[in-house]
Every structure is written in structure tokens, then in C-alpha cells.
Write an enzyme that holds these catalytic residues in place. Structure first.
Site, PDB file in Angstrom:
ATOM      1  N   LYS A  49       0.833  -1.199   0.000  1.00 40.10           N
ATOM      2  CA  LYS A  49       0.000   0.000   0.000  1.00 40.10           C
ATOM      3  C   LYS A  49       0.870   1.253   0.000  1.00 40.10           C
ATOM      4  CE  LYS A  49      -3.784  -0.598   2.472  1.00 40.10           C
ATOM      5  NZ  LYS A  49      -4.376  -0.828   3.814  1.00 40.10           N
TER       6      LYS A  49
ATOM      7  N   TYR B  10      11.845 -34.595 -20.439  1.00 37.40           N
ATOM      8  CA  TYR B  10      10.392 -34.386 -20.395  1.00 37.40           C
ATOM      9  C   TYR B  10       9.848 -34.566 -18.981  1.00 37.40           C
ATOM     10  CZ  TYR B  10       9.823 -39.459 -20.145  1.00 37.40           C
ATOM     11  OH  TYR B  10       9.873 -40.763 -19.727  1.00 37.40           O
TER      12      TYR B  10
ATOM     13  N   ARG C 167      -3.361   3.150   8.634  1.00 34.28           N
ATOM     14  CA  ARG C 167      -3.637   1.939   7.846  1.00 34.28           C
ATOM     15  C   ARG C 167      -2.445   0.993   7.905  1.00 34.28           C
ATOM     16  NH1 ARG C 167      -4.716   4.579   2.003  1.00 34.28           N
ATOM     17  NH2 ARG C 167      -6.011   2.725   1.736  1.00 34.28           N
TER      18      ARG C 167
ATOM     19  N   HIS D 125      -5.527 -43.071  -2.781  1.00 36.12           N
ATOM     20  CA  HIS D 125      -5.822 -43.705  -4.065  1.00 36.12           C
ATOM     21  C   HIS D 125      -6.887 -42.925  -4.826  1.00 36.12           C
ATOM     22  CE1 HIS D 125      -7.940 -46.589  -6.714  1.00 36.12           C
ATOM     23  NE2 HIS D 125      -6.700 -46.963  -6.994  1.00 36.12           N
TER      24      HIS D 125
ATOM     25  N   ARG E 274      -3.539  -1.391  -6.568  1.00 35.85           N
ATOM     26  CA  ARG E 274      -2.739  -2.622  -6.525  1.00 35.85           C
ATOM     27  C   ARG E 274      -3.160  -3.496  -7.697  1.00 35.85           C
ATOM     28  NH1 ARG E 274      -5.781  -4.709  -1.103  1.00 35.85           N
ATOM     29  NH2 ARG E 274      -7.853  -4.349  -1.902  1.00 35.85           N
TER      30      ARG E 274
ATOM     31  N   MET F 255      -4.656  -5.481  11.007  1.00 37.83           N
ATOM     32  CA  MET F 255      -5.463  -4.479  11.686  1.00 37.83           C
ATOM     33  C   MET F 255      -6.406  -3.751  10.738  1.00 37.83           C
ATOM     34  SD  MET F 255      -4.481  -1.046  13.634  1.00 37.83           S
ATOM     35  CE  MET F 255      -4.863  -0.114  12.177  1.00 37.83           C
TER      36      MET F 255
ATOM     37  N   SER G  62      13.114 -43.184 -16.237  1.00 38.51           N
ATOM     38  CA  SER G  62      11.925 -42.420 -15.899  1.00 38.51           C
ATOM     39  C   SER G  62      11.858 -42.366 -14.380  1.00 38.51           C
ATOM     40  CB  SER G  62      10.678 -43.086 -16.478  1.00 38.51           C
ATOM     41  OG  SER G  62       9.537 -42.382 -16.065  1.00 38.51           O
TER      42      SER G  62
ATOM     43  N   CYS H 213       7.804 -39.149 -14.007  1.00 32.90           N
ATOM     44  CA  CYS H 213       6.418 -39.557 -14.216  1.00 32.90           C
ATOM     45  C   CYS H 213       5.630 -39.638 -12.916  1.00 32.90           C
ATOM     46  CB  CYS H 213       6.363 -40.902 -14.938  1.00 32.90           C
ATOM     47  SG  CYS H 213       7.039 -42.253 -13.961  1.00 32.90           S
TER      48      CYS H 213
ATOM     49  N   GLY I 245      -6.841 -10.174   7.939  1.00 36.18           N
ATOM     50  CA  GLY I 245      -6.449 -10.620   9.273  1.00 36.18           C
ATOM     51  C   GLY I 245      -5.603  -9.587   9.969  1.00 36.18           C
TER      52      GLY I 245
HETATM   53  P1  ADP Z   1      -7.814  -2.285   3.478  1.00 36.56           P
HETATM   54  O1  ADP Z   1      -6.406  -2.677   3.402  1.00 36.56           O
HETATM   55  O2  ADP Z   1      -8.665  -3.168   4.284  1.00 36.56           O
HETATM   56  O3  ADP Z   1      -8.371  -1.962   2.124  1.00 36.56           O
HETATM   57  P2  ADP Z   1      -7.474   0.527   3.818  1.00 36.56           P
HETATM   58  O4  ADP Z   1      -6.348   1.019   4.612  1.00 36.56           O
HETATM   59  O5  ADP Z   1      -7.296   0.585   2.347  1.00 36.56           O
HETATM   60  O6  ADP Z   1      -7.840  -0.909   4.306  1.00 36.56           O
HETATM   61  O7  ADP Z   1      -8.713   1.420   4.231  1.00 36.56           O
HETATM   62  C1  ADP Z   1     -10.021   1.038   4.467  1.00 36.56           C
HETATM   63  C2  ADP Z   1     -10.947   2.085   3.882  1.00 36.56           C
HETATM   64  O8  ADP Z   1     -10.675   3.374   4.383  1.00 36.56           O
HETATM   65  C3  ADP Z   1     -10.798   2.184   2.379  1.00 36.56           C
HETATM   66  O9  ADP Z   1     -12.072   2.304   1.806  1.00 36.56           O
HETATM   67  C4  ADP Z   1     -10.010   3.421   2.189  1.00 36.56           C
HETATM   68  O10 ADP Z   1     -10.261   3.990   0.950  1.00 36.56           O
HETATM   69  C5  ADP Z   1     -10.459   4.280   3.336  1.00 36.56           C
HETATM   70  N1  ADP Z   1      -9.446   5.249   3.723  1.00 36.56           N
HETATM   71  C6  ADP Z   1      -8.212   4.970   4.156  1.00 36.56           C
HETATM   72  N2  ADP Z   1      -7.501   6.096   4.372  1.00 36.56           N
HETATM   73  C7  ADP Z   1      -8.310   7.120   4.061  1.00 36.56           C
HETATM   74  C8  ADP Z   1      -8.147   8.552   4.060  1.00 36.56           C
HETATM   75  N3  ADP Z   1      -7.000   9.110   4.395  1.00 36.56           N
HETATM   76  N4  ADP Z   1      -9.192   9.300   3.686  1.00 36.56           N
HETATM   77  C9  ADP Z   1     -10.345   8.711   3.324  1.00 36.56           C
HETATM   78  N5  ADP Z   1     -10.572   7.379   3.293  1.00 36.56           N
HETATM   79  C10 ADP Z   1      -9.568   6.584   3.664  1.00 36.56           C
HETATM   80 MG    MG Z   2      -7.865  -0.799   0.876  1.00 40.26          MG
END
Ligand code: ADP
Ligand code: MG
Ligand code: MG
Length: 922
Positions: free
Chosen positions: A28, A899, A99, A504, A372, A110, A812, A879, A108
């Protein structure tokens, strides 16, 4: 480790990081930096490095916060400057999001915290600044809830327990008589915040933090802590992600999609991730924030007009209603849409791959928050790569290397109808042993399966030609054995209560390309009563169930399926693969049908044709049993004479299907006790046929019993004790080839001695084969070019490969047995410890699925080198099951094998994997 820089800033077209710094900044963070650099509007912010996360676990929280402080404060100051506001200020506050973001995207981890920096005073300042009390209080209540859940641990551990904040929201909504969050008034929102904070105090004993920096450090540390939470650890284990990677933390200025009707938030894809269609697609919500779109609180709307129209058609919404109530962004916010469309094109062109993006519109201004490479189905993977190649965005090598060979599998097997699947009920789960979809009536043994599959299905509708289709059956067994083969072939799918991925049932089903779910422990199968009990519900013979061999789900009743269709893109990928590959791909096939299928998939020969299965069908088994139960060589010869014509006919079929291609036929391999009747009825039948007392038969059967049959009287040991079997099989193989030669069909038989461990074992067999061939050629006055070689599947054979190659014309590698004997594991009994070994990381992979390159692989390498030292043109192939597993195929390429051979449905996968191996080398 000594770190000098822990924080990388980005904003206003500048960034200290870039896309190729994913290891340090997480996916990210690296892409947020890159988007800045290429002029895409992104709110300013900074990324704390993944190394800092590692440091956090070494030095502890306090020390790392102290180390981070100066850099974080400087970075915040930069955001303040760019946003013209101040973090923690009452009149002109800067709010941020916190984030997480690891190298690989990881559910999984945060949850994101939005609107950080708010408190009781700041919320009033924000109201005055924006003139929008509803927005300010909506943001505040969201923040207290998210921070409480994520940082202060208010979120219940168990997903099924109610979140205390959600409970409060429901209470307030009910008291006010409103349905949607958006219907709550400012006063209602204020009440929520008060109640939220009281709940926090009650549960944690602490006040909600008011200081912006205290909030920030709490959130940052909580991201680091989440790297080691149970969910994240479990996910890493499943995906093989090392704990040392750590996660980065992204702190970013907030932009608000919840400021009214000119604000919005959404997610979009530059191409369709399900079909691969080159069509911009996505969803958005007006006046919403963050995850609202995916949370399903309100129904999001489509971004493009086309998408919206397609949606309306499926939902049965009229065009008029669609335009007034559910307009697309293209129609409702045309200016913003144009900008977003331009950005998605720019991002896709920049990354040269399909992008998955998040955005927010704040009062008519568009901001990008994430991009991404998008996850995609197998079908989309193929289409996108080939479209991009045609569009000149990527070259051939990139297109090939971007494909995941295993995902091709999805395209080759029957699939469930999507709509039908939505309505299906899962009754139990097993292992996804062999992919595909199957639906049919339950039968409990192979005979019934074969029998029912021949009967007309009186309940089914007539097909296009007015014919009544046959019954479709699912064969349900506790476990399967070679005797079940005919039943497996007749069934749509196979379900077993016991057995792992290499049982099997699993191996044979994969070979047949037949759907199989194995090891479904929840099934209670009663053969006598012909019932299967699951969770208290009884299924009888004839009841319908459906199997999903791609994920292991077992469904109640009939779920509609359809055949896979291969398109021109798929064919093109195969042609491209052949252009770059250095290895040939053969198939393991025992029947003309499998051989034909494999040829369609591009196999250029058979690497392993097992002959034992040929002895089970119909009359053959009787003659076979007679041969085994005979008292002496004379008796065996008589029985073998009966088998010969059947066996020769089998080879004719296979050779014809593989016209012009080499076919490696393995001489009889399994221990004989697998063929004899163990039940009284069967023994009596044999006694009658052979004119002896049933006691004699019973004695012979008992005498064949072995303690460790897999290490016992089998393979070359059989041929050496009963040379007349080798003789008969040689006659059948070469007789078939001679017959086809007369018809003008070219054959290239390769006779393979199984389980050689000692040179002389092979020499003795070779002598029999050559003598038989010579005699046959003399008798018929004609001849055939053929080769005699051996399996290398016993460690001693690998160790003495130079000696064996002095006589054998090809090797083989039978890596199933070679793995078994190198590890000293019994393939059939690993279920009791393998899961623990994988769990504890004693083993990284199941060595029967993924070739153990460091151990078994070294034997393969060494034997190849030793063999070629004495016979430079020695043809070497593999094989085992591994021949269709991409990482093992890559290894075979590096070792220089000629092969790989795999089951028909893995042939395309092996072809692609072989090409990738060659491409990775240069
Ligand atoms: P995830 O990895 O679960 O996608 P994100 O970090 O991308 O989590 O964020 C979750 C949501 O919060 C997303 O919809 C993202 O666009 C929104 N978001 C994150 N940072 C901001 C920000 N600075 N302003 C507005 N929306 C945000
Ligand atoms: Mg996201
Ligand atoms: Mg073997």
C-alpha cells in the site's frame, strides 16, 4: 540491525518511496508513493517501514516510539503544511487515517482507523470550519467506534458475538424509529458518542484518549501488534509468509466522502476481475466513508453506465427506475467520472496490469487512496494477459510469466452454474482432491456405479437428439482401492470419508480429471444399509448430492453444472509456451480415452502407461486370478495365454490414440495380492473355475499376504520370479505395434522395467524382453524399433545410475516411490503425522505433492548426471505426481530432464510451467 530512516513521506507530487520499495514500505505504502510521483491526486501522508515493525518486536514499544517520535512529528508537520491545517488543533484540525500494509495484501491484519485526531473540542471546531455538524459528528462517532474496536480492544474475539457499539447503534435507532444510519440526526449522533465513550470506560476502566498524539501512537502500535494476532499468524501460515517481513504503517490526511451529496467513496477495477473483459467496472456510494461500499449497509451503485445497465437487467429494474434511483457515477457525476476514468487508464498503463483501486470524492474533488494489481479468476488471468499482449502493453515473456500455472486448472473442468451455486446448501467439507464440479445420485460401490451409469435416467429431460440421458452417479466410499476403478470411471464424481490428497481416490481421480472430494471426516458411511449420515441427516442410495472438487464443499441435492469451454486465448498461451520451453510434456495415461484427452491438451507422448488397471475389467480379472493362483509356471502360462489377446487389444487402442508419439509402457508393478479375491464368494468362484477345492485357493491367497506389500514382491521382483509375465507383456506390446504397423500407424514403444534397484535385476528382465521380441519378429517376419529402459524409484538405483545406464536406454523417475523410499514414509500412512509436520514447519510442503528438491531432487539430479556420463543421449523424464506441479517442473528443467509426464488435465499446466522455467533462466 541499525536503522537510520524509519519514515518515508509522500504528498503533492513528491515522495521518498516508490513502487519497487514494497519490501520496505509494504504494498500500500509503495503504491501511494508511486501514485504521487506520476501525478495522481493522493492525500499527503507517510509510511513507517516494515523494518520498524521488526524492531518493535526486538526493542519493545516504548523504545521504538521514542526512536520514531522526531521523524513522525516532522512528517506530520509536512502534512499540516500541505493540508493547511493542524493536527490536534481545535479551530483548524487535521485528521488522519492509520492503515496497515504488509508486502503481500493480508486479511487478518489491523482494520483501518479513520478520522483520527477528533475529540469533544475538535468536533465543534470541525463543525464551525465546515458548517456541517452532521458530517462532523458522523465522523466523530465513526472514529470512536473504530478506535474503540481496534485499538482499545472492544471488538469481541468471536465474530458471532455482538460488537458493543453496534448494539448501542441498534438501541438508539430503535428508540428513534429510524432504519438507516444516514437517518440519524446530529443529536442522535451526539448521543451515540456519549454512550460509546461510557461503554469504553465501563469495559476498559479507562477514559477514551483525547490527545491527538496519544491517539496516533495508540493506533501505530496497534498496527504493529496486529502483525502477531492469531488471525494474521494463521493467514501467514497458510500462505507461507515469513513473520520476519513485518508490516508497514501508513498515516495519511483524511479526505471525506461523507460531506454531503457532492461527496462519495468507492472501489473500482480497470478490467473485469471475473471475466477479464477490458471494461472499467466498479461501485460507489454517495455521502459515505471508507468501507461503507463493501460493508453492505447500503446498496452501492455502479460507476459506469454500462455496468449499471447490466446490473439493472439482472436485478429486473426498469431503465427509467435505474436512471432515477440508481444512476451510475458516469451519469450522476460526469465530470468526476471522466477524471476517474482517465486515472484508472493511467494507472493500468503505468503498472501494465489490471488495477484494483480505492477512491474518495470530497465535495467534488477526486482523491485516490489505493491501487494494486487486482486478484482475478483463472479465466480473467488468461484473457487479461493475452489482451494486454495484443494491445502491446506487455511482451510475450511478461504475459507468460504473469500466469499462474495452477490457475489454468479452473478452466479445464466442468463448473457449477453460478446462480445455482448461490442457492446450494453445504452439508460437509472434505479435501479438494481433484477439481471440478459434479452432481449425481449416491451409490456406495463400484459395481453399482458402473451399472447405474448404464441405465436411463427416467427423470431427466430428453436431450437435443431426443435421447434419454443416462443416470449420473456420485460414488461414495469410505476409501477406494484399485478394484473401484471402473466405478470411478463411470461416476461423475468421487467422495471418500477417509484419505488425503495423495490417497488412491485422489490420485486416480486427478489422473482421470474427475471431480473428487476426499477425507470428508463428517460422513458416516454404512455399506450394508447403503446410507450415509451427515450431521444427523441420512442420505440413501439414489439421493442427489453435489461435489465441488475445487474447494472440497459437499452440497445437498442437485446443483446444475456445465462443461468448460476452452477459447482461442488458451490455445495461444499453449502455443507461446511451446515457443519458449525446452522440455517436452508427456502424459500418464492407461486408456485410449485419457490418451486422446491428453493429446488434445498437447501431450507429445505417454510417459507412463500402467498396465495393472487393464487387468481389472470384466473377464480379464478371472484370467489374471487364474494366473496368480496357478501352482506352477505351466499353469501360469496357460492363464497368460488367455490374457494376451486382451492385453494386446488394450495396447493397440492406446498406441493408435498416440500415433507417432513415444509410449512408455510399464511392466506389471503392484503386488499380486491386490488382484486376488479376498471374499469367500470370489474364492469359491475361482475354485470352480479352476477345478480345485476352495481351501487350496484360500491357502494361495493367504500365502500372498505380505506385511509391507509396497516394499514386497512387486515391480521387477515380479518379473524376475515370474518371467512368463514379462514375456506375455512384451508379446502384447510389440504384437500391438506390429499389427498397427500393418495398418500404417507409426508407433514408438518404450518398455519400462519398474522398481529396478540392482543392475542385474534389470539385465535379467532385458534378456527376457529382447529374446521375446526376437522370437516374435522372426515369427512374423517383421520388426519394430523399441527401447528398453527403467524406472528410477529406488534410492539404490539412483546411487548406481551409471551402472544401470550401461544397459537401460532411458530413465523415468518415479518420484512417488522415490519420495516414499527416500523419506522412509509410507504414502498411505502419512495422515497421522504429516499435518503436524506441516503445522510445525518440520516440512514446508507435502513431499508427495511438491518435489523435495533438497533430498529426492538431488537423487534425480545425480542419477541423471551419472546416467548421462556413460550414455550421453540417455533420455530422462519424470512420471510421478510431481510432473504436473509447477515448482517441481521448474526443478526438472534445471536438472536438464528431457520431459515431464503428468495426468492429462495437468498437461497444460506443465507446458506453461516448463516455459516459465526456461524464461526464468535467461
Ligand atoms: P484495506 O487494506 O482493508 O483496504 P485501507 O487502509 O485501504 O484498508 O482502508 C479502508 C478504507 O478506508 C478504504 O475504503 C479506504 O479507501 C479508506 N481510507 C483509508 N484512508 C483514508 C483517508 N485518508 N481518507 C479517506 N478514506 C480513507
Ligand atoms: Mg484498501
Ligand atoms: Mg512405482
Amino acid at each position: 540491525m541499525s536503522i537510520t530512516k524509519r519514515v518515508y513521506t509522500f504528498g503533492n507530487g513528491k515522495a521518498e518511496g516508490k513502487a519497487d520499495m514494497k519490501n520496505l514500505l509494504g504494498g500500500k505504502g509503495a503504491n501511494l508513493a508511486e501514485m504521487n510521483l506520476i501525478g495522481v491526486p493522493v492525500p499527503p501522508g507517510f509510511t513507517i517501514t516494515t523494518d520498524t515493525c521488526t524492531e518493535y518486536y526486538q526493542l519493545g514499544k516504548d523504545k521504538v516510539v521514542e526512536l520514531l517520535k522526531p521523524e513522525v512529528e516532522a512528517a506530520i508537520a509536512l502534512i499540516e503544511k500541505l493540508m493547511n491545517s493542524k493536527f490536534g488543533d481545535v479551530e483548524n484540525p487535521l485528521l488522519v487515517s492509520v492503515r496497515s500494509g504488509a508486502r503481500a495484501s493480508m486479511p487478518g491484519m489491523m482494520d483501518t482507523i479513520l478520522n483520527l485526531g477528533l475529540n469533544d473540542a475538535v468536533v465543534d471546531g470541525l463543525t464551525r470550519k465546515t458548517g456541517n455538524a452532521r458530517f462532523a459528528w458522523d465522523s466523530y462517532r465513526r472514529f470512536v467506534q473504530m478506535y474503540g474496536d481496534v485499538v482499545l480492544g472492544m471488538k469481541p474475539e468471536n465474530k458471532n458475538d455482538i460488537d458493543p457499539f453496534e448494539e448501542i447503534i441498534e438501541e438508539v435507532k430503535e428508540a428513534k424509529g429510524v432504519e438507516l444510519d444516514t437517518d440519524l440526526t446530529v443529536e442522535d449522533l451526539k448521543e451515540l458518542v456519549t454512550k460509546f465513550k461510557a461503554a469504553v470506560k465501563k469495559q476498559t476502566g479507562k477514559d477514551f484518549p483525547e490527545s491527538a498524539y496519544e491517539q496516533l501512537w495508540g493506533a501505530v502500535c496497534s498496527v504493529f501488534d496486529s502483525w502477531m494476532n492469531d488471525r494474521a499468524i494463521l493467514y501467514r501460515k497458510m500462505e507461507g509468509i515469513p513473520a520476519e517481513w513485518g508490516t508497514a504503517v501508513n498515516v495519511q490526511a483524511m479526505v471525506f466522502g461523507n460531506m454531503g451529496e457532492t461527496s462519495a467513496t468507492g472501489v473500482c477495477f480497470s478490467r473485469d476481475a471475473a471475466t477479464g473483459e477490458d471494461q472499467f467496472i466498479g461501485e460507489y456510494l454517495i455521502n459515505a466513508q471508507g468501507e461503507d461500499v463493501v460493508a453492505g449497509i447500503r446498496t452501492p451503485q455502479q460507476i459506469t453506465k454500462l455496468g449499471s445497465q447490466r446490473w439493472a437487467e439482472l436485478a429486473g429494474v426498469s431503465e427509467e427506475e435505474r436512471r432515477s434511483k440508481f444512476p451510475s457515477m458516469e451519469e450522476a457525476m460526469p465530470e468526476i467520472y471522466k477524471e476517474l476514468d482517465a486515472i484508472q487508464t493511467k494507472l493500468e498503463n503505468h503498472y501494465r496490469d489490471m488495477q484494483d483501486m480505492e477512491f474518495t470524492v470530497q465535495e467534488g474533488k477526486l482523491w485516490m487512496l489505493q491501487t494494486r494489481s487486482g486478484k482475478r479468476t483463472g479465466a480473467a488471468m488468461v484473457k487479461i494477459a493475452m489482451d494486454m499482449l495484443r494491445q502491446g502493453m506487455i511482451d510475450e515473456k511478461t504475459a507468460l510469466l504473469r500466469l499462474e500455472p495452477n490457475k489454468l486448472d479452473e478452466l479445464l473442468h466442468p463448473i457449477f452454474d453460478k446462480e445455482a451455486l448461490k442457492k446450494a446448501t453445504v452439508i460437509a467439507k472434505g479435501l479438494a482432491a481433484s477439481p471440478g464440479a459434479a452432481s449425481g445420485m449416491i451409490v456406495f460401490n463400484a459395481d453399482d456405479a458402473a451399472e447405474w451409469a448404464k441405465q436411463d435416467d427416467m427423470e431427466a429431460q430428453l436431450d437435443a437428439e431426443g435421447k434419454r440421458p443416462k443416470k449420473k452417479v456420485i460414488m461414495v466410499r469410505i476409501e477406494t482401492s484399485p478394484e473401484d476403478l471402473a466405478g470411478m470411471a463411470a461416476a461423475e464424481g468421487i467422495l471418500t470419508a477417509r484419505g488425503g490428497m495423495t490417497s488412491h481416490a485422489a490420485v486416480v481421480a486427478r489422473g482421470m480429471g474427475k471431480c473428487c472430494v476426499s477425507g470428508a471426516g463428517a460422513l458416516r458411511i454404512d455399506y450394508a444399509a447403503k446410507t450415509m449420515e451427515v450431521d444427523g441427516k441420512i442420505y440413501k442410495e439414489g439421493d442427489y448430492i453435489s461435489l465441488n472438487g475445487s474447494n472440497g464443499d459437499i452440497y445437498d441435492g442437485k446443483v446444475a453444472t456445465k462443461e468448460a469451454e476452452l477459447d482461442s486465448d488458451f490455445a495461444e498461451i499453449m502455443t507461446l509456451s511451446d515457443k519458449y520451453t525446452k522440455m517436452a510434456v508427456r502424459t500418464n495415461a492407461d486408456t485410449p480415452k485419457d490418451a486422446k484427452k491428453a493429446r488434445e491438451f498437447g501431450a507429445v507422448g505417454i510417459g507412463l502407461c500402467r498396465t495393472e488397471h487393464m487387468f481389472f475389467e470384466g473377464e480379464k480379472i478371472k484370467a489374471m486370478r487364474e494366473m496368480i493362483l496357478a501352482e506352477n509356471a505351466e499353469g501360469r502360462r496357460v492363464a497368460l495365454e488367455k490374457i494376451l489377446p486382451y492385453q494386446q487389444a488394450d495396447f493397440e487402442g492406446i498406441f493408435e490414440a498416440m500415433e507417432g508419439c513415444p509410449v512408455t509402457v510399464r511392466l506389471l508393478d503392484p503386488p499380486l495380492h491386490e488382484f486376488v479375491p479376498h471374499d469367500e464368494k470370489g474364492q469359491q468362484e475361482m475354485a470352480n473355475a479352476m477345478g480345485v477345492d476352495v481351501k487350496v485357493i484360500k491357502q494361495r491367497v493367504d500365502a500372498l499376504h505380505e506385511q509391507n506389500p509396497m516394499l514386497g514382491h512387486r515391480g521387477a521382483r515380479l518379473g524376475n520370479t515370474y518371467p512368463e509375465i514379462t514375456e506375455m507383456q512384451t508379446k502384447a506390446i510389440l504384437g500391438a505395434a506390429l499389427k498397427l504397423k500393418k495398418k500404417g500407424v507409426k508407433t514408438m514403444p518404450e518398455i519400462m522395467v519398474p522398481l529396478t534397484g540392482i543392475l542385474y535385476e534389470f539385465l535379467e528382465q532385458e534378456k527376457v524382453i529382447r529374446a521375446t521380441a526376437k522370437k516374435l519378429f522372426e515369427e512374423t517376419g517383421d520388426s519394430i524399433d523399441y527401447k528398453v529402459g527403467t524406472m528410477i524409484e529406488i534410492p539404490r538405483a539412483a546411487l548406481t545410475a551409471n551402472r544401470i545406464a550401461s544397459a537401460a536406454e532411458f530413465f523415468s523417475f518415479g518420484t512417488n516411490d522415490l519420495t516414499q523410499m527416500t523419506f522412509g514414509y509410507s504414502r498411505d500412512d502419512i495422515g497421522s503425522f504429516l499435518p503436524v509436520y506441516l503445522e510445525k514447519k518440520i516440512l514446508k510442503f507435502d513431499p508427495f505433492q511438491v518435489l523435495d528438491q533438497n533430498g529426492v531432487g538431488q537423487l534425480v539430479r545425480m542419477a541423471t548426471e551419472k546416467g548421462r556420463a556413460v550414455r550421453p543421449d540417455l533420455k530422462c523424464g519424470i512420471c510421478g505426481e510431481h510432473g504436473g506441479e509447477p515448482s517441481s517442473v521448474e526443478f526438472c528443467h534445471r536438472v536438464g530432464l528431457n520431459y515431464v509426464s503428468c495426468s492429462p488435465f495437468r498437461v497444460p499446466i506443465a507446458r506453461l510451467a516448463a516455459a516459465q522455467a526456461a524464461l526464468k533462466e535467461d
